[in-house]
Scaffold this active site. Structure first.
Site, PDB file in Angstrom:
ATOM      1  N   GLY A  87       0.842  -1.196   0.000  1.00 29.13           N
ATOM      2  CA  GLY A  87       0.000   0.000   0.000  1.00 29.13           C
ATOM      3  C   GLY A  87       0.876   1.244   0.000  1.00 29.13           C
ATOM      4  O   GLY A  87       2.089   1.177  -0.233  1.00 29.13           O
TER       5      GLY A  87
ATOM      6  N   LYS B  64      -3.034   7.725  18.684  1.00 31.41           N
ATOM      7  CA  LYS B  64      -3.109   8.976  17.911  1.00 31.41           C
ATOM      8  C   LYS B  64      -4.129   8.877  16.780  1.00 31.41           C
ATOM      9  O   LYS B  64      -4.736   9.896  16.396  1.00 31.41           O
ATOM     10  CB  LYS B  64      -1.729   9.361  17.377  1.00 31.41           C
ATOM     11  CG  LYS B  64      -1.085   8.346  16.422  1.00 31.41           C
ATOM     12  CD  LYS B  64      -1.357   8.652  14.958  1.00 31.41           C
ATOM     13  CE  LYS B  64      -0.777   7.570  14.074  1.00 31.41           C
ATOM     14  NZ  LYS B  64      -0.954   7.855  12.631  1.00 31.41           N
TER      15      LYS B  64
ATOM     16  N   THR C 287      -0.859  13.629  12.393  1.00 30.59           N
ATOM     17  CA  THR C 287      -2.081  12.909  12.039  1.00 30.59           C
ATOM     18  C   THR C 287      -3.333  13.734  12.292  1.00 30.59           C
ATOM     19  O   THR C 287      -4.330  13.612  11.575  1.00 30.59           O
ATOM     20  CB  THR C 287      -2.156  11.579  12.821  1.00 30.59           C
ATOM     21  OG1 THR C 287      -0.935  10.872  12.655  1.00 30.59           O
ATOM     22  CG2 THR C 287      -3.288  10.715  12.323  1.00 30.59           C
TER      23      THR C 287
END
Length: 333
Positions: free
Chosen positions: A11, A192, A249
């Site tokens: 990926g 997170k 993030t």
């Protein structure tokens, strides 16, 4: 002697990290389940499905044959959705060389068992914890693939193994540090994603920077509480795997969890948000297992509870936010 690395998972993050390894001088075998994609990577020298237009270094060879990928590997890097790890690793364990170090790039907690990824690896592959390492940090795959400067942290109980992998992925644009705090690094990476969902929901609701900053800060506080209860080093959460990854993030439009949360905050159903995001947002499933982990350790995690109530219990975001804000007042620490 050239270091040989098998990367399981082609990926966007697996491919980007394979680039880092190849740029650092490693010979990289990039495994993915679809032979057609492996062939396309080898023929075009790009990953058309996940990193279109990005030229891959010559040191990367793609394959759909797990045995071929694992052959002679000094390091086996696992970069697949966390909830599929156990099933996949059962088939790969016998293929890995006896002394290879297994490195987890996954950021999640297993549903049902509440095990960290390194624990699943040690259990399924039947290897000592000293042969399992973890890499985490503010590493958005598209920015890594563009070779923007970034840092990360490699954690392993065996400090020498961490140092060896540090050397294997150290490039002019990618700076890895080392630690022996595997628990703290893994928790920072997993929780997170849950906090990023909360921040994304706030974004989707049109809430401001005060709200987002508060969620990030208090999210770090509840991550640290859980880490302390599990024996982690509190300093880890002020570092790359804690605050560093959390900021990236929660603030970047490249973050899948942030984007997923934003879609929920705008009124999408869970199914609609899944369809819109297309790639795996680890926090969607891990929020339940993180909350399970917190319950097992007697740790209060109100933001995580709120995310679970919105994502899996269908609570309207506005109602959930009001309930979160109406909790009793208390000291900050």
């Amino acid at each position: 002697m050239t270091t040989r690395v098998a990367v399981f998972g082609n990926g966007s993050w697996g491919t980007a990290f394979a680039m880092v390894l190849a740029d650092a001088g490693c010979e990289v075998s990039l495994w993915g389940r679809r032979a057609a994609l492996a062939d396309a990577i080898n023929s075009s020298r790009t990953n058309p499905d996940y990193l279109p237009g990005v030229a891959l270094p010559a040191g990367i060879t793609a394959t759909a044959d797990a045995a071929r990928a694992a052959e002679g590997a000094d390091f086996a890097v696992l970069c697949i959705p966390s909830q599929t790890l156990r099933e996949n690793l059962v088939g790969w364990t016998g293929l890995l060389p006896a002394q290879s170090v297994i490195v987890s790039l996954m950021k999640g907690v297993e549903l049902g068992t509440a095990k960290r990824m390194s624990e699943v690896v040690a259990e399924v592959a039947k290897v000592p914890e000293e042969r399992v390492a973890v890499l985490s940090g503010p590493n958005l795959s598209k920015e890594i693939a563009a070779r923007h400067p970034a840092a990360a942290v490699v954690a392993c109980r065996d400090e020498d193994a961490a140092v060896r992998f540090q050397a294997a992925c150290h490039t002019p644009y990618f700076r890895p540090y080392t630690t022996t705090d595997v628990v703290g690094v893994e928790l920072g990476g997993a929780v997170k994603n849950v906090i990023a969902l909360a921040v994304g929901i706030a974004n989707g609701m049109g809430l401001g920077d005060n709200t987002k900053a508060s969620l990030i800060t208090r999210g770090l506080a509840e991550t640290t509480r859980l880490g302390l209860a599990m024996g982690a080093d509190p300093h880890t959460f002020a570092g790359l795997a804690g605050m560093g990854d959390l900021v990236a993030t929660c603030s970047s439009p490249l973050s899948r969890n942030n984007t997923f949360g934003m879609n929920l905050g705008r009124g999408m159903t869970l199914q609609e948000a899944v369809a819109a995001t297309k790639q795996t947002a680890e926090g969607v499933k891990s929020c339940e297992s993180v909350l399970d982990l917190a319950t097992r350790h007697g740790v209060e995690m109100p933001i995580t509870e709120t995310v679970v109530s919105i994502v899996h219990e269908g609570k309207p975001p506005l109602v959930a936010v009001k309930e979160l804000m109406s909790r009793s007042a208390k000291p900050e620490r």
